[in-house]
Design a protein around this motif. Structure first.
Motif, PDB file in Angstrom:
ATOM      1  N   THR A 346       0.569  -0.985   0.036  1.00  9.76           N
ATOM      2  CA  THR A 346       0.007  -0.133   0.117  1.00  9.76           C
ATOM      3  C   THR A 346       0.766   1.053   0.077  1.00  9.76           C
ATOM      4  OG1 THR A 346      -2.044   0.805   1.081  1.00  9.76           O
ATOM      5  CG2 THR A 346      -0.215   0.492   2.125  1.00  9.76           C
ATOM      6  N   ALA A 405      -5.248   5.833   6.272  1.00  3.29           N
ATOM      7  CA  ALA A 405      -7.455   5.406   6.148  1.00  3.29           C
ATOM      8  C   ALA A 405      -6.417   5.002   4.835  1.00  3.29           C
ATOM      9  CB  ALA A 405      -7.098   7.035   5.173  1.00  3.29           C
ATOM     10  N   ALA A 406      -5.504   4.710   3.890  1.00  4.34           N
ATOM     11  CA  ALA A 406      -4.765   3.873   3.325  1.00  4.34           C
ATOM     12  C   ALA A 406      -4.989   3.176   3.741  1.00  4.34           C
ATOM     13  CB  ALA A 406      -3.682   4.622   2.691  1.00  4.34           C
ATOM     14  N   THR A 408      -6.437   1.562   6.252  1.00  6.33           N
ATOM     15  CA  THR A 408      -7.954   0.868   5.685  1.00  6.33           C
ATOM     16  C   THR A 408      -8.470   0.532   5.203  1.00  6.33           C
ATOM     17  OG1 THR A 408      -7.532   2.290   8.752  1.00  6.33           O
ATOM     18  CG2 THR A 408     -10.069   1.611   7.798  1.00  6.33           C
ATOM     19  N   ALA A 409      -8.389   1.108   3.964  1.00  8.60           N
ATOM     20  CA  ALA A 409      -8.755   1.178   2.963  1.00  8.60           C
ATOM     21  C   ALA A 409      -8.574  -0.698   2.476  1.00  8.60           C
ATOM     22  CB  ALA A 409      -8.609   2.022   1.931  1.00  8.60           C
ATOM     23  N   LYS A 410      -6.632  -0.542   2.758  1.00  8.65           N
ATOM     24  CA  LYS A 410      -6.540  -1.723   1.784  1.00  8.65           C
ATOM     25  C   LYS A 410      -6.993  -2.873   3.100  1.00  8.65           C
ATOM     26  CE  LYS A 410      -3.628  -1.764  -1.162  1.00  8.65           C
ATOM     27  NZ  LYS A 410      -3.796  -2.483  -2.093  1.00  8.65           N
ATOM     28  N   THR A 412      -9.328  -3.271   4.882  1.00  8.69           N
ATOM     29  CA  THR A 412     -11.372  -3.563   4.716  1.00  8.69           C
ATOM     30  C   THR A 412     -11.334  -4.172   3.384  1.00  8.69           C
ATOM     31  OG1 THR A 412     -11.514  -0.911   4.506  1.00  8.69           O
ATOM     32  CG2 THR A 412     -11.916  -2.246   6.897  1.00  8.69           C
ATOM     33  N   SER A 413     -10.506  -3.843   1.809  1.00 10.65           N
ATOM     34  CA  SER A 413     -10.809  -4.185   0.844  1.00 10.65           C
ATOM     35  C   SER A 413     -10.972  -6.033   0.697  1.00 10.65           C
ATOM     36  CB  SER A 413      -9.544  -3.759  -0.262  1.00 10.65           C
ATOM     37  OG  SER A 413      -8.699  -4.230  -0.041  1.00 10.65           O
ATOM     38  N   ALA A 418     -11.552  -2.924  10.795  1.00 12.18           N
ATOM     39  CA  ALA A 418     -10.790  -1.610  10.787  1.00 12.18           C
ATOM     40  C   ALA A 418     -10.381  -1.111  11.835  1.00 12.18           C
ATOM     41  CB  ALA A 418     -11.119  -0.441  10.334  1.00 12.18           C
TER      42      ALA A 418
END
Length: 425
Positions: A346, A405-406, A408-410, A412-413, A418
């Motif tokens: 990420t 934020a990045a 978390t997004a990676k 949860t994807s 989270a």
């Protein structure tokens, strides 16, 4: 072409000596370094006869023309030969307006010692030091290797491991003071001849040797032991790599410890089974992570990232890597992926690079390798930072809110959890 002066020839010979010193010390034999002297033309002599005469005289002080008896039949130059003294090939020029002149044509330096004598100065002293130390190492270890199989003996006939070790570490050997060099030989000999068992460097019975000495000279000691056929003799003296990690889920914490630094084998045996493992190149990022369900954060420690793959529980978890956006960051990611092919990354993409252009710095020594383990997105980012002039975006320069934020997004994807509260760890 300009006549080559003695000083210029010395500079050429000095460059060759510095470049070839380790080879000449470990592979004795003739050198035959030839340097063209570019004698003047008749026009150049007529333009400045005094300069031409002084130039020829300067070379005559190095090596005068050979007598006629030393000339080869049907030629006007001295017979090429290997000599311990500088040899100059002189030739006779017959010019209409100047007459017959003996001019120096080329300089021949036939042995390493001849090159060193001609060069002089510190380089010559370094050559003799390396020559003598190479001879000392050989006399101490060359004929005392343990018996080998026929196959190994066949290989050894064409490969000299001691020569290879000396050549690879020539600068280190040269840099040792006399007492340090003696201590080095004593340590290698003692380790070669004694079963070390569980001794630590501090326990070696050699005066002046402690853990700091061994840390400084470990690579050289190891290389010489390998050359003597005792590569295993130093293994027990290698402190086991340690890893720092934080357990982000309080439910996984053993005995209340969440921030742990311990040997790899001990961490690998922890009775934990995290679903998510973050691997960060930067320790501050590890320390900043908030509580996170079923997750741990591990400090990759640059190229020591291989040790992460030695943690058994990483092979059963989803691993997310975040390193510096530079050539070495991608090299480290590629290295980790050789051991853990499922590693995801990420903040190592072209968009992240461009979004933080104002935070770029120059990468001082970029890695020029090719990394087939990278994904297309990662390869494009690497190509872009190289195209921008080998720039780098250090991990710690990215604002923490953006990074979290990045991450978390990676996570949860792929359905992972989270952060629990978003608070800083």
């Amino acid at each position: 072409m300009t006549m080559l002066t003695v000083a210029e020839a010395r500079a050429k010979a000095r460059t060759r000596l510095n470049k070839s010193m380790s080879t000449w010390a470990t592979q004795p034999g003739p050198v035959v370094l030839e340097i063209a002297l570019h004698p003047p033309t008749e026009k150049q002599v007529l333009d400045d006869q005094r300069a031409a005469m002084e130039w020829a005289a300067s070379w005559r002080t190095i090596a005068a023309p050979a007598p006629a008896s030393a000339l080869a039949p049907d030629t006007d130059t001295a017979m090429p030969k290997i000599s311990d003294n500088p040899v100059i090939d002189w030739t006779e020029r017959s010019w209409a307006r100047v007459g017959r002149q003996q001019v120096p044509l080329r300089l021949r330096l036939g042995t390493p010692e001849t090159v060193a004598n001609f060069v002089g100065g510190e380089e010559a002293r370094q050559w003799r030091r390396l020559r003598d130390r190479t001879a000392t190492i050989r006399s101490r270890f060359c004929d005392k290797r343990p018996a080998t199989s026929a196959k190994v003996e066949y290989v050894a006939a064409s490969v000299d491991p001691l020569a290879s070790a000396i050549k690879a570490h020539a600068k280190r050997i040269l840099g040792l003071g006399p007492a340090e060099f003696t201590t080095l030989l004593d340590v290698v000999e003692w380790l070669r001849d004694h079963p070390v068992g569980t001794l630590r460097p501090r326990q070696l019975p050699i005066r002046g040797v402690d853990s700091k000495w061994f840390e400084t000279h470990r690579s050289l000691v190891t290389a010489l032991l390998e050359a003597t056929g005792r590569s295993e003799a130093v293994d027990v003296l290698d402190a086991e790599p340690r890893i720092r990690m934080r357990i982000l889920d309080p439910e996984l914490i053993p005995s209340g410890l969440s921030d742990i630094t311990a040997p790899v084998t001990q961490l690998s045996q922890l009775a934990i089974a995290p679903r998510l493992v973050f691997v960060f190149e930067n320790l501050e990022s590890v320390l900043a992570m908030p509580d996170w369900d079923d997750a741990v954060a591990v400090h990759g420690s640059g190229y020591a990232v291989d040790n992460v793959a030695r943690l058994a529980w990483t092979h059963r978890a989803r691993v997310i890597y975040w390193g510096d956006l530079d050539s070495h960051g991608f090299a480290i990611l590629s290295r980790l992926r050789k051991h853990l092919p499922h590693v995801d990354s990420t903040l190592m993409d072209e968009a992240t690079l461009i979004d933080h252009r104002d935070l770029w710095v120059q990468e001082p020594k970029p890695h020029t390798g090719v990394f087939p383990e990278l994904t297309g997105t990662e390869s494009r980012a690497l190509a872009r930072l190289r195209a921008e002039g080998d720039v780098r975006l250090e991990q710690e320069r990215i604002p923490w809110a953006t990074a979290l934020a990045a991450l978390t997004a990676k996570a949860t994807s792929a359905g992972e959890s989270a952060p629990m509260t978003g608070e800083q760890g």
